[in-house]
Design a protein around this motif. Structure first.
Motif, PDB file in Angstrom:
ATOM      1  N   PRO A 177      14.952 -18.494   3.185  1.00 35.26           N
ATOM      2  CA  PRO A 177      14.671 -17.073   3.424  1.00 35.26           C
ATOM      3  C   PRO A 177      15.722 -16.147   2.814  1.00 35.26           C
ATOM      4  O   PRO A 177      15.443 -14.982   2.559  1.00 35.26           O
ATOM      5  N   LEU A 178      16.930 -16.659   2.580  1.00 39.05           N
ATOM      6  CA  LEU A 178      17.964 -15.840   1.959  1.00 39.05           C
ATOM      7  C   LEU A 178      17.657 -15.557   0.487  1.00 39.05           C
ATOM      8  O   LEU A 178      18.288 -14.707  -0.133  1.00 39.05           O
ATOM      9  N   TYR A 179      16.670 -16.253  -0.059  1.00 36.76           N
ATOM     10  CA  TYR A 179      16.266 -16.021  -1.439  1.00 36.76           C
ATOM     11  C   TYR A 179      15.205 -14.931  -1.557  1.00 36.76           C
ATOM     12  O   TYR A 179      14.654 -14.711  -2.646  1.00 36.76           O
ATOM     13  N   LEU A 180      14.918 -14.253  -0.451  1.00 33.53           N
ATOM     14  CA  LEU A 180      13.836 -13.264  -0.445  1.00 33.53           C
ATOM     15  C   LEU A 180      13.954 -12.219  -1.561  1.00 33.53           C
ATOM     16  O   LEU A 180      12.951 -11.931  -2.226  1.00 33.53           O
ATOM     17  N   PRO A 181      15.144 -11.624  -1.809  1.00 32.37           N
ATOM     18  CA  PRO A 181      15.209 -10.643  -2.902  1.00 32.37           C
ATOM     19  C   PRO A 181      14.777 -11.218  -4.249  1.00 32.37           C
ATOM     20  O   PRO A 181      14.123 -10.531  -5.040  1.00 32.37           O
ATOM     21  N   GLN A 182      15.122 -12.482  -4.525  1.00 31.44           N
ATOM     22  CA  GLN A 182      14.721 -13.087  -5.790  1.00 31.44           C
ATOM     23  C   GLN A 182      13.232 -13.415  -5.806  1.00 31.44           C
ATOM     24  O   GLN A 182      12.604 -13.460  -6.870  1.00 31.44           O
ATOM     25  N   ALA A 183      12.662 -13.653  -4.639  1.00 33.68           N
ATOM     26  CA  ALA A 183      11.229 -13.942  -4.544  1.00 33.68           C
ATOM     27  C   ALA A 183      10.385 -12.676  -4.663  1.00 33.68           C
ATOM     28  O   ALA A 183       9.172 -12.764  -4.866  1.00 33.68           O
ATOM     29  N   LYS A 184      11.034 -11.517  -4.562  1.00 32.98           N
ATOM     30  CA  LYS A 184      10.293 -10.258  -4.500  1.00 32.98           C
ATOM     31  C   LYS A 184      10.638  -9.253  -5.599  1.00 32.98           C
ATOM     32  O   LYS A 184       9.788  -8.439  -5.971  1.00 32.98           O
ATOM     33  N   VAL A 185      11.864  -9.266  -6.094  1.00 32.02           N
ATOM     34  CA  VAL A 185      12.313  -8.190  -6.978  1.00 32.02           C
ATOM     35  C   VAL A 185      12.672  -8.734  -8.355  1.00 32.02           C
ATOM     36  O   VAL A 185      13.600  -9.539  -8.494  1.00 32.02           O
ATOM     37  N   TRP A 186      11.919  -8.326  -9.344  1.00 34.56           N
ATOM     38  CA  TRP A 186      12.263  -8.590 -10.741  1.00 34.56           C
ATOM     39  C   TRP A 186      11.482  -7.595 -11.596  1.00 34.56           C
ATOM     40  O   TRP A 186      10.751  -6.753 -11.074  1.00 34.56           O
ATOM     41  N   LYS A 187      11.641  -7.666 -12.875  1.00 34.65           N
ATOM     42  CA  LYS A 187      10.998  -6.705 -13.779  1.00 34.65           C
ATOM     43  C   LYS A 187       9.475  -6.743 -13.655  1.00 34.65           C
ATOM     44  O   LYS A 187       8.869  -7.800 -13.714  1.00 34.65           O
ATOM     45  N   ARG A 188       8.879  -5.573 -13.471  1.00 35.84           N
ATOM     46  CA  ARG A 188       7.415  -5.416 -13.372  1.00 35.84           C
ATOM     47  C   ARG A 188       6.798  -6.310 -12.290  1.00 35.84           C
ATOM     48  O   ARG A 188       5.748  -6.897 -12.472  1.00 35.84           O
ATOM     49  N   SER A 189       7.473  -6.381 -11.154  1.00 31.62           N
ATOM     50  CA  SER A 189       6.982  -7.206 -10.053  1.00 31.62           C
ATOM     51  C   SER A 189       6.238  -6.392  -9.000  1.00 31.62           C
ATOM     52  O   SER A 189       5.921  -6.899  -7.924  1.00 31.62           O
ATOM     53  N   CYS A 190       5.959  -5.126  -9.317  1.00 29.38           N
ATOM     54  CA  CYS A 190       5.265  -4.264  -8.363  1.00 29.38           C
ATOM     55  C   CYS A 190       4.345  -3.333  -9.129  1.00 29.38           C
ATOM     56  O   CYS A 190       4.684  -2.860 -10.215  1.00 29.38           O
ATOM     57  N   SER A 191       3.178  -3.070  -8.575  1.00 28.87           N
ATOM     58  CA  SER A 191       2.291  -2.065  -9.167  1.00 28.87           C
ATOM     59  C   SER A 191       1.743  -1.162  -8.071  1.00 28.87           C
ATOM     60  O   SER A 191       1.574  -1.588  -6.920  1.00 28.87           O
ATOM     61  N   LEU A 192       1.471   0.092  -8.448  1.00 28.16           N
ATOM     62  CA  LEU A 192       0.937   1.093  -7.525  1.00 28.16           C
ATOM     63  C   LEU A 192      -0.205   1.847  -8.205  1.00 28.16           C
ATOM     64  O   LEU A 192      -0.190   2.050  -9.414  1.00 28.16           O
ATOM     65  N   GLY A 193      -1.164   2.284  -7.415  1.00 27.05           N
ATOM     66  CA  GLY A 193      -2.236   3.109  -7.965  1.00 27.05           C
ATOM     67  C   GLY A 193      -3.587   2.736  -7.348  1.00 27.05           C
ATOM     68  O   GLY A 193      -3.655   1.994  -6.385  1.00 27.05           O
ATOM     69  N   PRO A 194      -4.687   3.215  -7.933  1.00 28.33           N
ATOM     70  CA  PRO A 194      -4.734   4.127  -9.081  1.00 28.33           C
ATOM     71  C   PRO A 194      -4.577   5.585  -8.680  1.00 28.33           C
ATOM     72  O   PRO A 194      -4.465   6.454  -9.533  1.00 28.33           O
ATOM     73  N   ALA A 195      -4.574   5.843  -7.362  1.00 26.04           N
ATOM     74  CA  ALA A 195      -4.556   7.212  -6.859  1.00 26.04           C
ATOM     75  C   ALA A 195      -3.784   7.250  -5.551  1.00 26.04           C
ATOM     76  O   ALA A 195      -3.432   6.212  -4.970  1.00 26.04           O
ATOM     77  N   ILE A 196      -3.514   8.466  -5.104  1.00 27.81           N
ATOM     78  CA  ILE A 196      -2.980   8.695  -3.763  1.00 27.81           C
ATOM     79  C   ILE A 196      -4.035   9.453  -2.967  1.00 27.81           C
ATOM     80  O   ILE A 196      -4.479  10.537  -3.385  1.00 27.81           O
ATOM     81  N   ARG A 197      -4.450   8.882  -1.877  1.00 25.31           N
ATOM     82  CA  ARG A 197      -5.383   9.569  -0.984  1.00 25.31           C
ATOM     83  C   ARG A 197      -4.578  10.449  -0.039  1.00 25.31           C
ATOM     84  O   ARG A 197      -3.646   9.963   0.627  1.00 25.31           O
ATOM     85  N   LEU A 198      -4.879  11.737  -0.004  1.00 25.40           N
ATOM     86  CA  LEU A 198      -4.159  12.629   0.897  1.00 25.40           C
ATOM     87  C   LEU A 198      -4.315  12.145   2.328  1.00 25.40           C
ATOM     88  O   LEU A 198      -5.426  11.858   2.793  1.00 25.40           O
ATOM     89  N   ALA A 199      -3.196  12.063   3.046  1.00 24.62           N
ATOM     90  CA  ALA A 199      -3.208  11.472   4.382  1.00 24.62           C
ATOM     91  C   ALA A 199      -4.166  12.194   5.316  1.00 24.62           C
ATOM     92  O   ALA A 199      -4.832  11.567   6.143  1.00 24.62           O
ATOM     93  N   GLU A 200      -4.247  13.506   5.188  1.00 28.53           N
ATOM     94  CA  GLU A 200      -5.091  14.281   6.103  1.00 28.53           C
ATOM     95  C   GLU A 200      -6.578  14.015   5.905  1.00 28.53           C
ATOM     96  O   GLU A 200      -7.395  14.397   6.745  1.00 28.53           O
TER      97      GLU A 200
END
Length: 293
Positions: A177-200
Motif C-alpha cells: 500500500p505504500l506504493y500507492l503514489p506510484q500506482a496512481k501518479v505518472w504522466k497522462r494517468s488521469c483524464s477529465l471531461g467532456p463537460a462540467i455539469r453545473l451542480a445546481e
C-alpha cells in the motif's frame, strides 16, 4: 446545463450545452471565470448562463464535431478510494493475491470514519476528451477507474460535476500500500471531461448512471455499469476531509471512487479505447498508448 471548452482557430472557447444538446458560446475565458462572475453579480452560474445566451443562436456544429479540451485545467486532482463495496473487494483481491482469506486494511478503511483520500494529478498530467492516456512501463496489470468528479471552489463547495478516469496499476498497489503514489501518479494517468455539469442542475447526485466500455481492435472487450447510489460515503463527507487543514485551490477536482472494475485477468494494452459515460454529463473517450509514446 453543461459547460465545455473547445479549440477554435488557435484559441480556446467556452460554451454552454443545454439538455437538447444545443451549443451556445460564452464570453468568459474559462469555467472559473464564469463562477466568479456569477458570485460577483450575486446570482447563480445557471442564471448567468441563461441570461447570457438568451436570444442567441446555437452553433450549427454538433458537440461531436468540436475539438473538445479538458473542461477545466484543474491545478490539483485528488481522489477518494474504497468508497464502493466493489472497489474494496478488488483491492482485497490485489492485496491477498486472490486468496481473500483475511481482513485487510481496505476492509478497515471502508468501515472507518476517515475516508481514504490521495493526491492523483496536476493539470500537466491530465488529459481531456480524445486525449491519450499512457500506460506505466513497470506495471503489467493496469485498468481505468471510471469516477464521478467533483469540481470545487476554494471553500470546498461543489460547483460542478465531471467525469474522471483514474488510471491505476493494480499490481503495484497490491504489492504494497505504500506504493500507492506510484500506482496512481505518472504522466497522462488521469483524464477529465467532456463537460462540467453545473451542480445546481443535478437534482440527485446519488442517482447518476455510470457506464464503462473498453474496446480492443474495434471489438468490445469489457463493459461495466454502476450507479452513484452505490457510493457508501456522502459527497460532502469526502470534500470535508479534503479541505480539513488543507489549502484548496480554485477548480480542484475530487474523484469519488470507482464501482466498475474489469475482470481480474484483464489489463489495458496499447491501442485500447476507453469510454466512460455518466448520465447528464456525457461520454469521456480516451485512447491508450504505451509508455514513452
Amino acid at each position: 446545463m453543461r459547460i465545455i471548452r473547445y479549440a477554435k482557430e488557435g484559441s480556446t472557447q467556452l460554451a454552454a450545452v443545454n439538455d437538447q444538446d444545443q451549443i451556445f458560446t460564452l464570453p468568459q475565458s474559462d469555467f472559473l471565470a464564469l463562477i466568479h462572475e456569477a458570485d460577483a453579480l450575486a446570482t447563480t452560474p445557471l442564471a448567468l448562463v441563461l441570461k447570457t445566451i438568451e436570444g442567441n443562436e446555437a452553433l450549427a456544429d454538433q458537440i461531436e464535431q468540436l475539438q473538445l479540451l479538458v473542461p477545466i485545467e484543474a491545478p490539483e486532482v485528488w481522489a477518494a478510494g474504497v468508497t464502493y463495496e466493489r472497489s474494496r473487494d478488488a483491492r482485497n483481491y490485489e492485496a491477498t493475491e486472490g486468496r481473500l482469506d483475511a481482513s485487510t486494511f481496505y476492509d478497515k478503511v471502508y468501515d472507518a470514519v476517515r475516508p481514504e483520500i490521495f493526491f492523483k494529478s496536476t493539470a500537466a498530467r491530465t488529459v481531456g476528451p480524445g486525449g491519450e492516456v499512457q500506460l506505466r512501463s513497470d506495471s503489467v496489470w493496469q485498468v481505468p477507474e471510471p469516477e464521478l468528479g467533483l469540481v470545487l471552489n476554494a471553500k470546498g463547495n461543489i460547483v460542478g460535476y465531471t467525469i474522471g478516469n483514474d488510471m491505476s496499476c493494480r499490481d503495484i498497489e497490491g504489492e504494497n500500500p505504500l506504493y500507492l503514489p506510484q500506482a496512481k501518479v505518472w504522466k497522462r494517468s488521469c483524464s477529465l471531461g467532456p463537460a462540467i455539469r453545473l451542480a445546481e442542475t443535478v437534482e440527485d447526485p446519488y442517482n447518476l448512471q455510470i457506464t464503462s466500455l473498453i474496446y480492443r481492435d474495434g471489438e468490445k472487450a469489457v463493459e461495466g455499469t454502476a450507479s452513484t447510489g452505490q457510493l457508501k460515503r456522502k459527497l460532502e463527507e469526502l470534500t470535508e476531509y479534503l479541505i480539513r487543514d488543507n489549502e484548496l485551490f480554485e477548480g480542484t477536482v475530487l474523484l469519488t471512487g470507482t464501482c466498475i472494475v474489469p475482470p481480474n485477468e484483464f489489463t489495458l494494452a496499447h491501442g485500447d479505447r476507453i469510454e466512460i459515460e455518466i448520465s447528464g454529463i456525457g461520454t469521456l473517450v480516451n485512447h491508450v498508448v504505451s509508455a514513452g509514446r
